[in-house]
Design a protein around this motif. Structure first.
Motif, PDB file in Angstrom:
ATOM      1  N   UNK A 104      -3.549 136.603 -42.300  1.00  0.00           N
ATOM      2  CA  UNK A 104      -3.176 135.961 -43.815  1.00  0.00           C
ATOM      3  C   UNK A 104      -1.837 135.376 -43.753  1.00  0.00           C
ATOM      4  N   UNK A 105      -1.069 135.936 -42.761  1.00  0.00           N
ATOM      5  CA  UNK A 105       0.648 135.483 -42.990  1.00  0.00           C
ATOM      6  C   UNK A 105       0.789 134.230 -42.196  1.00  0.00           C
ATOM      7  N   UNK A 106      -0.164 133.933 -41.574  1.00  0.00           N
ATOM      8  CA  UNK A 106       0.007 132.291 -40.968  1.00  0.00           C
ATOM      9  C   UNK A 106      -0.162 131.092 -41.866  1.00  0.00           C
ATOM     10  N   UNK A 107       0.556 130.911 -42.652  1.00  0.00           N
ATOM     11  CA  UNK A 107       0.465 129.992 -43.929  1.00  0.00           C
ATOM     12  C   UNK A 107      -0.177 128.855 -43.581  1.00  0.00           C
ATOM     13  N   UNK A 108      -0.125 128.128 -42.507  1.00  0.00           N
ATOM     14  CA  UNK A 108      -0.751 126.858 -42.427  1.00  0.00           C
ATOM     15  C   UNK A 108      -2.142 126.749 -41.677  1.00  0.00           C
ATOM     16  N   UNK A 109      -2.590 128.052 -41.458  1.00  0.00           N
ATOM     17  CA  UNK A 109      -4.093 128.254 -40.754  1.00  0.00           C
ATOM     18  C   UNK A 109      -4.791 129.070 -41.756  1.00  0.00           C
ATOM     19  N   UNK A 110      -6.027 128.337 -41.664  1.00  0.00           N
ATOM     20  CA  UNK A 110      -7.349 128.782 -42.690  1.00  0.00           C
ATOM     21  C   UNK A 110      -7.706 130.040 -42.037  1.00  0.00           C
ATOM     22  N   UNK A 111      -7.715 131.420 -42.843  1.00  0.00           N
ATOM     23  CA  UNK A 111      -8.508 132.457 -42.176  1.00  0.00           C
ATOM     24  C   UNK A 111      -9.725 132.439 -41.947  1.00  0.00           C
ATOM     25  N   UNK A 112     -10.268 133.291 -41.126  1.00  0.00           N
ATOM     26  CA  UNK A 112     -11.737 133.172 -40.696  1.00  0.00           C
ATOM     27  C   UNK A 112     -12.721 133.603 -42.024  1.00  0.00           C
ATOM     28  N   UNK A 113     -12.102 134.401 -42.949  1.00  0.00           N
ATOM     29  CA  UNK A 113     -12.822 134.830 -44.225  1.00  0.00           C
ATOM     30  C   UNK A 113     -12.443 134.190 -45.292  1.00  0.00           C
ATOM     31  N   UNK A 114     -11.607 133.298 -45.041  1.00  0.00           N
ATOM     32  CA  UNK A 114     -10.960 132.315 -46.161  1.00  0.00           C
ATOM     33  C   UNK A 114     -10.709 133.052 -47.379  1.00  0.00           C
ATOM     34  N   UNK A 115      -9.909 134.073 -47.020  1.00  0.00           N
ATOM     35  CA  UNK A 115      -9.318 135.313 -47.909  1.00  0.00           C
ATOM     36  C   UNK A 115     -10.052 135.605 -49.010  1.00  0.00           C
ATOM     37  N   UNK A 116     -11.574 135.609 -48.823  1.00  0.00           N
ATOM     38  CA  UNK A 116     -12.464 136.204 -49.977  1.00  0.00           C
ATOM     39  C   UNK A 116     -13.071 137.614 -49.381  1.00  0.00           C
ATOM     40  N   UNK A 117     -13.178 138.601 -50.082  1.00  0.00           N
ATOM     41  CA  UNK A 117     -13.523 139.812 -50.067  1.00  0.00           C
ATOM     42  C   UNK A 117     -14.373 140.281 -51.182  1.00  0.00           C
TER      43      UNK A 117
END
Length: 299
Positions: free
Chosen positions: A124-137
Motif C-alpha cells: 500500500x506504500x507504493x503510491x503510484x501502483x494499484x494494490x491487488x485488493x484495491x485497498x478494500x477490506x
C-alpha cells in the motif's frame, strides 16, 4: 460564485502554476484546464457518478481521464508538496505533526472490481501502483477502506495512504512518515523530519518509538494501560516510562478535525471509486483545496 465553481481566481492562478500544461507524451496542450479541475471538484463535492457530470464541464471522459492521469503520475502529490513548501517558506507550516486514520465505507459501485486477496500481501506504500485488493477490506461495517493521514499542526495534510479497513494503524506509521517530503524553496535538503509527532495509543509500539528516536523526532504518544502494568510488574527491570508531553498531546485533535473537513466532500466520506489510486487522489485534492485557502488569497 456559482455552484459549479469551488476555487477563487487567486486560488486557481496559484494552482495553474503547479499543474502540467500538456500531456507530456505528444506535447499536446491541455484545453480548458480550469474547467476540468472544477469538474473534478464538483464530482468530489457531490459524489455523483462521473458519467453524470453536468455538461457545463465538457465531456465527462475528459474530466475522468485527467483525474486518472494526475492520480497515476503523481501530479497531485507534487502539487500538495509544492504548496506545503510555499507554506513552510513563509513560516506557515507547523511541524508538530499529528497522525491518525479513519474508516470509510465503500459504496457498492466502488466494490465491484475484481480483487486478488491471495498470494503476496499488497504494497500500500507504493503510491503510484494499484494494490491487488484495491485497498478494500471487510470489517464489522462491511466493505471498508482506511485512510491514514499525517497533517501539520494546523490540520493540513502532508502524507496520505489508503489501505483496507480491517488493517491496523501501527504498521502504516513508518510509511506514512516517509511520505512527508517538503522541498525547501530557498535551497537545501528536502525536509522529512517533523519536530514532533503526536499520535494516540494505537501507535505506541516499541518499534514506532525507536523509529522516531532514530530520526531525532520527539514522540508524543501515550502508553496503553497494559503496557504500563507490564512495566510496573517487572519492577526496576521494566525500565523508565517513556517521556510524554501531555500539554502537547492536546493538539493531536487537529487530525480529527482534518478528517471532519475532508469528509465534507461526499466522494471522500464514502468511497465510490473502484481504484484506491483515484480515491486517494480525491483525498489529496480535498487537502490541496485547504492549502489553497491558506496560500491562494495571500497578498
Amino acid at each position: 460564485m456559482d455552484r459549479y465553481q469551488v476555487l477563487t481566481e487567486k486560488q486557481w492562478a496559484l494552482l495553474a502554476l503547479l499543474l502540467p500544461s500538456s500531456d507530456g507524451l505528444r506535447g499536446r496542450k491541455f484545453q480548458n484546464n480550469r474547467l476540468v479541475v472544477e469538474g473534478m471538484l464538483y464530482r468530489l463535492r457531490t459524489g455523483l457518478p462521473w458519467r453524470d457530470l453536468p455538461a457545463y464541464f465538457g465531456p465527462w471522459k475528459t474530466v475522468w481521464k485527467r483525474h486518472r492521469r494526475y492520480a497515476g503520475d503523481g501530479t497531485w502529490d507534487r502539487v500538495l508538496m509544492a504548496l506545503a513548501a510555499m507554506a513552510d517558506a513563509g513560516g506557515n507550516l507547523d511541524w508538530a505533526v499529528s497522525v491518525d486514520s479513519t474508516v470509510v465505507r465503500v459504496h457498492q459501485h466502488g466494490a465491484n472490481a475484481a480483487r486478488v486477496t491471495q498470494g503476496d500481501p499488497p504494497n500500500y506504500t507504493n503510491l503510484l501502483d494499484e494494490p491487488a485488493d484495491h485497498g478494500i477490506g471487510r470489517s464489522r461495517g462491511g466493505l471498508t477502506s482506511k485512510v491514514h493521514l499525517a497533517c501539520d499542526g494546523d490540520g493540513r495534510p502532508l502524507s496520505v495512504l489508503v489501505g483496507p479497513g480491517q488493517a491496523g494503524d501501527s504498521p502504516m506509521f513508518g510509511p506514512l512518515l516517509e511520505g512527508i517530503c517538503v522541498p525547501r524553496i530557498g535551497g537545501g535538503a528536502t525536509r522529512t523530519r517533523p519536530d514532533e509527532v503526536r499520535a494516540d495509543k494505537a501507535y505506541t509500539s516499541k518499534a514506532n518509538r525507536e523509529l522516531l528516536r532514530s530520526k531525532g523526532i520527539k514522540a508524543v504518544i501515550p502508553e496503553k494501560s497494559d503496557q504500563v502494568a507490564n512495566r510496573k510488574n517487572k519492577g526496576s527491570a521494566g525500565g523508565r516510562p517513556p517521556n510524554f508531553d501531555a500539554e502537547s498531546y492536546k493538539g493531536r485533535n487537529v487530525v480529527e478535525r482534518a478528517f471532519n473537513k475532508a469528509k465534507q466532500w461526499r466522494a471522500v466520506a464514502t468511497r465510490y471509486d473502484k481504484l484506491a489510486l483515484t480515491y486517494r487522489a480525491g483525498f489529496l485534492l480535498a487537502g490541496i483545496v485547504e492549502w489553497l485557502k491558506l496560500l491562494g488569497d495571500m497578498p
